[in-house]
Design a protein around this motif. Structure first.
Motif, mmCIF file in Angstrom:
data_model
loop_
_atom_site.group_PDB
_atom_site.id
_atom_site.type_symbol
_atom_site.label_atom_id
_atom_site.label_comp_id
_atom_site.label_asym_id
_atom_site.label_seq_id
_atom_site.Cartn_x
_atom_site.Cartn_y
_atom_site.Cartn_z
ATOM 1 N N VAL A 93 -5.449 -9.637 -78.556
ATOM 2 C CA VAL A 93 -4.887 -9.353 -79.883
ATOM 3 C C VAL A 93 -3.587 -8.566 -79.776
ATOM 4 O O VAL A 93 -2.977 -8.237 -80.794
ATOM 5 C CB VAL A 93 -5.896 -8.586 -80.766
ATOM 6 C CG1 VAL A 93 -7.108 -9.450 -81.069
ATOM 7 C CG2 VAL A 93 -6.320 -7.269 -80.115
ATOM 8 N N ARG A 226 -9.982 -8.390 -86.067
ATOM 9 C CA ARG A 226 -9.205 -8.113 -84.862
ATOM 10 C C ARG A 226 -9.989 -7.252 -83.875
ATOM 11 O O ARG A 226 -9.955 -7.498 -82.658
ATOM 12 C CB ARG A 226 -7.884 -7.439 -85.241
ATOM 13 C CG ARG A 226 -6.895 -7.382 -84.090
ATOM 14 C CD ARG A 226 -5.511 -7.021 -84.550
ATOM 15 N NE ARG A 226 -5.404 -5.640 -84.973
ATOM 16 C CZ ARG A 226 -4.265 -5.084 -85.408
ATOM 17 N NH1 ARG A 226 -3.179 -5.835 -85.505
ATOM 18 N NH2 ARG A 226 -4.217 -3.831 -85.766
ATOM 19 N N ASN A 281 -4.750 -15.330 -82.921
ATOM 20 C CA ASN A 281 -4.418 -13.929 -82.632
ATOM 21 C C ASN A 281 -3.053 -13.530 -83.181
ATOM 22 O O ASN A 281 -2.862 -12.400 -83.644
ATOM 23 C CB ASN A 281 -4.435 -13.697 -81.114
ATOM 24 C CG ASN A 281 -5.790 -13.964 -80.509
ATOM 25 O OD1 ASN A 281 -6.815 -13.717 -81.133
ATOM 26 N ND2 ASN A 281 -5.812 -14.483 -79.288
#
Length: 337
Positions: A93, A226, A281
């Motif tokens: 991420v 996330r 991402n």
């Protein structure tokens, strides 16, 4: 060969940036001259008058830079000013960083041409990254140029136009290289607090907090996704299992979003399109950067008795600290907010 190709790509990137910025400088017009022109569209004139008033308020009451920024106007004849390209590795991420002499390292590259942005996105995608391209209506040159009001900014309502002027002038006032979260959180606080004071000065009521509450709730959901992905990527799984887990987390996020929307915001569908579009991402990179430390800056503003000059002194003191120490201080302030 790889180094040579990278160097050529950098030269092309800077060339388009110089060309795009030069076009803005060439086509900008003084707002006073536009307002004095009887041929000016009355709707454009009304928007520019209000923006001009907000610009004066920014310097006179918010202690933001008093310069030529936002005293000129450019009709872009396109929807966005620039297109930002975000990239992140397929199983991370954290963004792919790009470093620049003035701005430092940031998690995106901006292009004045959508075609150039998409070409760079294709290059990053071929390298195995998740990629996202997003149009941006305004940006700051950090005071190196007199930033104009752009026609793309007039697509917004008055509050968003005026508060963006506050936001971008805040970047001109204080900017720390290589710390996007600090810079954007600071500018976002100035934008929000400045808008409150600007509306109050015009006798307008405080904005309805429901939209902000919904935005904050959605951001929390995305940040939760996330964090879940970050934990998944830190595990010692093979690639096929990792990919399957990634897709499960994204599907579970969509289910949580639908439950949250229907429970807390029935009839509201403003984020449906974002959630329905492909998620990777790179799409998650911007979330959190603009508000990670805003509670800390709110606490600092309160400690400064709401005095802008005193507040900026405190922010500058923070900006001079090493990043780890600065983050610790901001985290402590976040806890007091």
């Amino acid at each position: 060969m790889g180094l040579l190709l990278a160097a050529c790509a950098s030269v092309r990137y800077y060339a388009q940036a110089v060309r795009g910025q030069s076009e803005l400088v060439f086509h900008r017009r003084n707002i006073g001259a536009i307002l004095a022109d009887p041929a000016t569209d009355p709707r454009l004139a009304a928007r520019l008058v209000l923006a001009e008033q907000a610009r004066r308020f920014a310097s006179q009451h918010l202690a933001l830079p008093d310069n030529r920024s936002y005293t000129r106007y450019v009709d872009l004849h396109r929807t966005f000013a620039v297109w930002n390209v975000f990239a992140a590795p397929r199983y991370s991420v954290d963004p792919v960083l790009h470093c620049f002499p003035i701005a430092g390292c940031v998690g995106y590259r901006g292009y004045f041409s959508e075609a150039d942005a998409k070409a760079d996105a294709d290059r990053l995608r071929r390298q195995g990254n998740d990629v996202e391209v997003g149009g941006v209506s305004a940006y700051s040159t950090l005071g190196w140029f007199a930033d104009p009001i752009l026609s793309s900014m007039l697509r917004w309502d008055d509050d968003e136009l005026d508060s963006t002027i506050f936001h971008e002038l805040a970047h001109q006032l204080i900017y720390v290289k290589d710390d996007t979260a600090f810079n954007e959180s600071f500018a976002t606080f100035v934008q929000d607090q400045g808008l409150r004071e600007w509306r109050q000065s015009r006798g307008l009521p405080a904005k309805n907090g429901r939209d902000e509450a919904m935005e904050n709730g959605f951001t929390t959901l995305v940040l939760d996704l996330r964090e879940r992905l970050k934990r998944l990527y830190a595990s010692d799984l093979d690639q096929p299992t990792m990919e399957a887990g990634k897709q499960r987390e994204i599907a579970a996020f969509r289910a949580r979003y639908a439950q949250w929307r229907d429970r807390d915001w029935p009839g509201k569908h403003g984020y449906d399109a974002w959630v329905a579009a492909p998620i990777n991402n790179a799409r998650l990179v911007p979330f959190g950067l603009y508000d990670q430390w805003t509670p800390a800056f709110a606490a600092l503003f309160k400690q400064s008795q709401g005095q802008w000059s005193a507040f900026y002194r405190r922010v500058r003191e923070l900006s001079r600290q090493p990043k780890r120490q600065r983050d610790d201080l901001l985290a402590a302030l976040n806890g007091r907010a």
